[in-house]
Design a protein around this motif. Sequence first.
Motif, PDB file in Angstrom:
ATOM      1  N   ASP A 150       0.591  -1.418  -0.027  1.00 18.44           N
ATOM      2  CA  ASP A 150      -0.210   0.004   0.072  1.00 18.44           C
ATOM      3  C   ASP A 150       0.893   1.247  -0.079  1.00 18.44           C
ATOM      4  N   ILE A 151       2.135   1.006  -0.428  1.00 19.15           N
ATOM      5  CA  ILE A 151       3.040   2.287  -0.247  1.00 19.15           C
ATOM      6  C   ILE A 151       3.680   2.560  -1.425  1.00 19.15           C
ATOM      7  N   LEU A 152       3.839   4.121  -1.703  1.00 18.49           N
ATOM      8  CA  LEU A 152       4.455   4.509  -2.723  1.00 18.49           C
ATOM      9  C   LEU A 152       5.652   5.429  -2.400  1.00 18.49           C
ATOM     10  N   VAL A 153       6.836   5.363  -2.490  1.00 19.23           N
ATOM     11  CA  VAL A 153       8.007   5.877  -2.317  1.00 19.23           C
ATOM     12  C   VAL A 153       8.263   6.913  -3.231  1.00 19.23           C
ATOM     13  N   ILE A 154       8.396   8.248  -2.770  1.00 16.38           N
ATOM     14  CA  ILE A 154       8.853   9.137  -4.122  1.00 16.38           C
ATOM     15  C   ILE A 154      10.052   9.858  -3.400  1.00 16.38           C
ATOM     16  N   GLY A 155      11.122   9.887  -4.258  1.00 16.19           N
ATOM     17  CA  GLY A 155      12.468  10.279  -4.182  1.00 16.19           C
ATOM     18  C   GLY A 155      13.028  10.761  -5.205  1.00 16.19           C
ATOM     19  N   ASP A 156      14.486  11.250  -5.110  1.00 15.20           N
ATOM     20  CA  ASP A 156      15.070  11.792  -6.151  1.00 15.20           C
ATOM     21  C   ASP A 156      16.311  11.029  -6.402  1.00 15.20           C
ATOM     22  N   SER A 157      16.416   9.840  -5.944  1.00 17.22           N
ATOM     23  CA  SER A 157      17.697   9.205  -6.223  1.00 17.22           C
ATOM     24  C   SER A 157      17.153   7.698  -6.464  1.00 17.22           C
ATOM     25  N   VAL A 158      18.276   6.971  -7.294  1.00 16.78           N
ATOM     26  CA  VAL A 158      18.069   5.556  -7.274  1.00 16.78           C
ATOM     27  C   VAL A 158      17.937   4.892  -6.054  1.00 16.78           C
ATOM     28  N   ALA A 214      14.442   4.101  -4.756  1.00 14.77           N
ATOM     29  CA  ALA A 214      13.946   3.273  -5.599  1.00 14.77           C
ATOM     30  C   ALA A 214      14.211   1.771  -5.105  1.00 14.77           C
ATOM     31  N   LEU A 215      15.673   1.727  -4.904  1.00 13.51           N
ATOM     32  CA  LEU A 215      16.176   0.423  -4.354  1.00 13.51           C
ATOM     33  C   LEU A 215      15.858  -0.026  -2.637  1.00 13.51           C
ATOM     34  N   ALA A 216      15.580   1.095  -1.972  1.00 10.32           N
ATOM     35  CA  ALA A 216      14.931   1.019  -0.718  1.00 10.32           C
ATOM     36  C   ALA A 216      13.460   0.581  -0.642  1.00 10.32           C
ATOM     37  N   ALA A 217      12.793   1.053  -1.814  1.00 12.68           N
ATOM     38  CA  ALA A 217      11.163   0.495  -2.143  1.00 12.68           C
ATOM     39  C   ALA A 217      11.285  -0.979  -2.474  1.00 12.68           C
ATOM     40  N   GLN A 218      12.216  -1.084  -3.248  1.00 18.02           N
ATOM     41  CA  GLN A 218      12.222  -2.468  -3.798  1.00 18.02           C
ATOM     42  C   GLN A 218      12.546  -3.487  -2.846  1.00 18.02           C
ATOM     43  N   HIS A 219      13.343  -2.938  -1.893  1.00 18.03           N
ATOM     44  CA  HIS A 219      14.063  -3.799  -0.664  1.00 18.03           C
ATOM     45  C   HIS A 219      12.689  -4.375   0.119  1.00 18.03           C
ATOM     46  N   VAL A 220      11.737  -3.472   0.461  1.00 13.49           N
ATOM     47  CA  VAL A 220      10.567  -3.496   1.292  1.00 13.49           C
ATOM     48  C   VAL A 220       9.442  -4.092   0.396  1.00 13.49           C
ATOM     49  N   GLY A 221       9.417  -4.149  -0.784  1.00 13.90           N
ATOM     50  CA  GLY A 221       8.268  -4.591  -1.605  1.00 13.90           C
ATOM     51  C   GLY A 221       7.165  -3.505  -1.944  1.00 13.90           C
ATOM     52  N   ALA A 222       7.639  -2.160  -1.898  1.00 15.31           N
ATOM     53  CA  ALA A 222       6.905  -0.904  -2.083  1.00 15.31           C
ATOM     54  C   ALA A 222       7.230  -0.573  -3.790  1.00 15.31           C
ATOM     55  N   ARG A 223       6.290   0.410  -4.170  1.00 16.07           N
ATOM     56  CA  ARG A 223       6.374   0.917  -5.508  1.00 16.07           C
ATOM     57  C   ARG A 223       7.433   2.244  -5.354  1.00 16.07           C
ATOM     58  N   ALA A 224       7.893   2.811  -6.353  1.00  7.77           N
ATOM     59  CA  ALA A 224       8.701   4.023  -6.321  1.00  7.77           C
ATOM     60  C   ALA A 224       8.188   4.899  -7.645  1.00  7.77           C
ATOM     61  N   VAL A 225       8.463   6.133  -7.243  1.00  8.50           N
ATOM     62  CA  VAL A 225       8.428   7.091  -8.310  1.00  8.50           C
ATOM     63  C   VAL A 225       9.478   8.064  -8.205  1.00  8.50           C
ATOM     64  N   LEU A 226      10.328   8.053  -9.226  1.00  2.18           N
ATOM     65  CA  LEU A 226      11.670   9.115  -8.970  1.00  2.18           C
ATOM     66  C   LEU A 226      11.457  10.475  -9.620  1.00  2.18           C
ATOM     67  N   TYR A 227      11.845  11.420  -8.940  1.00  2.00           N
ATOM     68  CA  TYR A 227      11.944  12.926  -9.147  1.00  2.00           C
ATOM     69  C   TYR A 227      13.021  13.537  -9.694  1.00  2.00           C
ATOM     70  N   THR A 228      12.884  14.236 -10.819  1.00  2.00           N
ATOM     71  CA  THR A 228      14.170  14.817 -11.548  1.00  2.00           C
ATOM     72  C   THR A 228      14.782  16.151 -10.637  1.00  2.00           C
ATOM     73  N   GLY A 229      14.121  16.625  -9.592  1.00  2.00           N
ATOM     74  CA  GLY A 229      14.594  17.898  -9.292  1.00  2.00           C
ATOM     75  C   GLY A 229      15.826  17.912  -8.045  1.00  2.00           C
ATOM     76  N   GLY A 230      16.095  16.538  -8.075  1.00  2.00           N
ATOM     77  CA  GLY A 230      17.261  16.612  -6.891  1.00  2.00           C
ATOM     78  C   GLY A 230      18.542  16.192  -7.402  1.00  2.00           C
ATOM     79  N   MET A 231      19.300  15.177  -7.014  1.00  2.00           N
ATOM     80  CA  MET A 231      20.763  15.011  -7.081  1.00  2.00           C
ATOM     81  C   MET A 231      21.260  14.096  -8.239  1.00  2.00           C
ATOM     82  N   THR A 232      20.225  13.162  -8.836  1.00  2.00           N
ATOM     83  CA  THR A 232      20.433  12.426  -9.879  1.00  2.00           C
ATOM     84  C   THR A 232      20.045  12.764 -11.187  1.00  2.00           C
ATOM     85  N   SER A 233      20.814  12.485 -12.271  1.00  2.00           N
ATOM     86  CA  SER A 233      20.405  12.783 -13.546  1.00  2.00           C
ATOM     87  C   SER A 233      19.301  11.880 -14.079  1.00  2.00           C
ATOM     88  N   ARG A 234      18.379  12.560 -15.020  1.00  2.00           N
ATOM     89  CA  ARG A 234      17.266  11.943 -15.475  1.00  2.00           C
ATOM     90  C   ARG A 234      17.712  10.528 -16.114  1.00  2.00           C
TER      91      ARG A 234
END
Length: 217
Positions: A165-173, A176-196
């Motif tokens: 029931d969880i969506l993780v929203i962050g700016d780094s891979v 997404a790895l942390a979401a994958q580790h626990v079985g949650a979904r992720a969306v990644l945002y381009t406004g931070g430290m990681t390139s698109r």
Amino acid sequence: MRHIIWDWNGTLFHDIDAVVGATNAVFEPYGLGSYDADGFRAVYTRPIWKAYERMLGRSLFEGEWEKLDLGFHENYHRLMLECGLAADALSTLQSWERAGGRQSLLSMWMHDRLVVKIAELGIDRHFARIDGLRAALDGQPAPSGGHKAESMVAHIAALGVDPADILVIGDSVDDALAAQHVGARAVLYTGGMTSRVDLEAFGVPVVDTLANAIDHA
């Protein structure tokens, strides 16, 4: 998805200029040229010491990571005073709340500073739980710059929410790895430290605004 776990630095908190400025300050004695945001994104990775090794073109010496990390945070805590929330952070938090969703915040920044800053910006009431890096039992600061997966496990356990029931929203891979580790979904945002390019390579949705991120919830 009924629960969103937000990242802080580079996601809700638009601090890329402070991160780049602090990084340039600690590497100035090494004679490296200054990075701009895009140049920094090209070398950024987690754990952070791997990014530093990329910048230097060599492995860090014993004790060098701790020195660089201390210097970075001294500069960052000065420069972050000029930073604020991402342009649509507040409206997105409010929108998800109005839709009946719950939300919490998990950061790899120091917990004591995190809760003070979030309260200062007036958004603490939007979160069911806020977790940053806490000091160890001996009172020493928790090591920064590492991966988020184990912190995600503890955060979800404290929430008592099903990862499905969880969506993780962050700016780094790493988010997404942390979401994958626990079985949650992720969306990644381009406004931070990681390139698109690096975000898209992971294979989860990538968005340019936080409002677009909650569309995936």
